[in-house]
Design an enzyme around this catalytic site. Structure first.
Site, PDB file in Angstrom:
ATOM      1  N   ASP A 400       0.196  68.747  25.977  1.00 33.17           N
ATOM      2  CA  ASP A 400       1.287  68.005  26.456  1.00 33.17           C
ATOM      3  C   ASP A 400       1.072  66.572  26.837  1.00 33.17           C
ATOM      4  OD1 ASP A 400       4.293  68.746  27.259  1.00 33.17           O
ATOM      5  OD2 ASP A 400       3.675  67.507  28.913  1.00 33.17           O
ATOM      6  N   LEU A 401       1.941  65.789  26.344  1.00 37.69           N
ATOM      7  CA  LEU A 401       1.807  64.320  26.625  1.00 37.69           C
ATOM      8  C   LEU A 401       2.439  64.143  28.079  1.00 37.69           C
ATOM      9  CD1 LEU A 401       2.891  62.615  23.217  1.00 37.69           C
ATOM     10  CD2 LEU A 401       0.683  63.429  24.120  1.00 37.69           C
ATOM     11  N   ASP A 442       7.352  66.763  22.932  1.00 44.72           N
ATOM     12  CA  ASP A 442       5.940  66.314  23.146  1.00 44.72           C
ATOM     13  C   ASP A 442       4.975  67.372  23.286  1.00 44.72           C
ATOM     14  OD1 ASP A 442       7.003  66.669  25.400  1.00 44.72           O
ATOM     15  OD2 ASP A 442       5.956  65.067  26.417  1.00 44.72           O
TER      16      ASP A 442
END
Length: 532
Positions: A400-401, A442
């Site tokens: 995950d960003l 994302d």
């Protein structure tokens, strides 16, 4: 080949533009081009919509179907609005508000898929109608009660009535006879129907019919329509007016040469007695060279592969004709019976499905590939990994960003899309042999199937985070972005299904984010490890 329309027209009936903006901001796999417009009322909306989304308690909802006669209609409403306003509502789908972007994207894609399927089915239905009306032969479908359900133009011309005066009526009304007149005549239409009904077998008959042109002789081909349990549902028939024909070969050639697929008729010994032009085109053969001789298509073209389909009732072959591209051909065979039900020959039908198979494959690829990043989609992930944990060892990295939303907020969605593309490219570079998936937004996933070394996989995951960190730091737009990961191994956790293992890697990801972000947590095997 069926080709969808270029644009799907989506009309939103709402008091504001919120839903239109939400759809415009989605990151989703585009399966069709579409444009969206918002109207304040049903009356002001275009009736040419392909999809109509009606939001909340809009005035005139009971007239939706008449307002959008050809559209798929969706009602988007809160639970309270549904409780008080759903009675008598005629819609195709009901969506519950409020709706998260991921759910909206999923539902919209499903709705677009449904529209494309409806568009394709409508096209084929219309194409079938056009094809039937181009036939010189009479064609009809009857219900189990003998009511005419569908007829073609040739049937109407023969009877001298319009389709409105035929469809929905029985034999005596259609042909303008009273039952007493029919009983005293030599007409055998209903008698042959009863034979087909009683035997539940196709039949070929010679019938005398009093048409608009007077008494005519027909060769009729009737078949029963049976349900899955073998129950009788109705009949389908084709009739050729042979009054003016003197040669049976001429009659056969007219039928066979008019169909859009390859045909080969052989006698009981396997010798060719008729081919049509399409057969000559596909198999690159002159009919005169094969008529009267035993024939096998394997002697005419190279058969690359062959397989039984539809429970062994049909065969599909991949052929290579001289100087041609490979072609996929479905073969259907039917015995030709005489009046004593003895097999006197075989009708071989060869249908070229090359283009339709290519379309199916393209649609599958579109559903399985994320348009923005080129990574696999969530749909492909669950389709591909069904049962994988039981069959092999499996490693999952949930990624995950961190702070990604700030890129979109400060620099626009184009900058965010560019960043997501970079992440996809780097993931494939670092994990070239793994399954790299964009789950949505994302959120990403790496799945390694087979002989997995937990230490090596974890080290590669750290390398991925470091490479992403370097890439993010190279631009002022993305310098505040980092990435967090959670790892789970099936052999360490003893999980027996993919869903359970994915849940473990997600929990590890959440632990990494709670612990400060920019790091990896491994579930089960080792403790939290920060990216170097």
């Amino acid at each position: 080949m069926f080709e969808a329309s270029d644009l799907v027209r989506i009309v939103i009936i709402s008091g504001n533009d919120a839903l239109q903006r939400a759809i415009g901001g989605l990151n989703h796999s585009t399966i069709a081009y579409f444009y969206v417009m918002t109207a304040r009322s049903i009356r002001s909306a275009s009736s040419r919509a392909d999809i109509a989304i009606v939001c909340g308690d809009v005035e005139g909802r009971e007239k939706l179907r008449s307002a959008f006669p050809t559209a798929l209609i969706v009602w988007l409403a809160s639970a309270q609005e549904m409780a008080h306003g759903a009675a008598g509502l005629d819609v195709d789908e009901v969506w519950t508000a409020p709706m998260q972007p991921e759910e909206l994207a999923l539902r919209l894609n499903c709705l677009l898929n449904r529209h494309l399927t409806k568009q394709r089915n409508d096209f084929y239905a219309k194409a079938l109608g056009v094809a039937l009306n181009n036939l010189p032969d009479l064609f009809w479908i009857k219900s189990h009660k003998g009511t005419h359900l569908k007829v073609n133009d040739a049937f109407c011309d023969c009877v001298g009535k319009t389709r409105v005066d035929i469809e929905g009526f029985g034999h005596h009304h259609v042909w303008g006879l009273t039952k007493e007149e029919y009983d005293k005549s030599d007409y055998v239409c209903v008698d042959t129907d009863e034979v087909v009904i009683a035997t539940k077998q196709p039949g070929v008959f010679d019938e005398l019919v009093m048409s608009a042109r007077g008494l005519r002789q027909f060769k009729t081909y009737k078949s029963p329509i049976l349900g899955d349990a073998g129950e009788f549902l109705g009949t389908v028939g084709i009739a050729r007016d042979i009054t003016d024909l003197r040669n049976i070969d001429a009659k056969l050639k007219i039928v066979l040469n008019g169909v859009p697929f390859a045909l080969l008729v052989t006698d009981e010994t396997g010798r060719a007695i008729h081919t049509n032009p399409k057969f000559e085109e596909i198999f690159r053969v002159d009919s005169e060279a094969v008529l009267g001789h035993p024939i096998d298509v394997a002697d005419l073209v190279t058969i690359i592969s062959r397989q039984q389909i539809n429970n062994g009732t049909e065969e599909e072959i991949l052929i290579q004709a001289a100087n041609d591209e490979p072609a996929q051909i479905v073969i259907k065979r039917a015995d030709i019976l005489d009046i004593f039900d003895h097999v006197v020959g075989t009708l071989n039908i060869y249908i070229d499905v090359t283009r339709s198979r290519a379309i199916d494959q393209k649609l599958k690829e579109m559903a399985y590939t994320d348009e923005l990043t080129g990574l696999y989609t969530r749909h492909y992930l669950f389709h591909e990994l069904a049962g994988a944990v039981k069959a092999d060892s499996l490693a999952l990295l949930s990624l995950d960003l961190d702070n990604f939303k700030s890129v979109n907020d400060r620099h626009g969605h184009a900058a965010g899309d560019h960043l997501l593309k970079r992440v996809g490219r780097i993931m494939r570079e670092v994990f070239p042999d793994a399954l790299c998936v964009r789950l949505g937004g994302d959120e990403f996933l790496v799945a390694q199937i087979g002989d997995v070394d937990p230490s090596a996989f974890t080290a590669t995951a750290h390398h991925l985070l470091n490479k992403l960190k370097t890439s993010f730091a190279s631009s002022d737009h993305t310098s505040q972005v980092s990435s967090s990961g959670g790892i789970a191994f099936s052999e360490c956790l003893g999980d027996e299904n993919f869903d359970s293992l994915l849940s473990k890697s997600d929990h590890a990801l959440y632990a990494a984010k709670r612990g400060g972000k920019g790091q990896i947590v491994v579930q089960g095997c080792v403790q939290k490890e920060a990216a170097q």
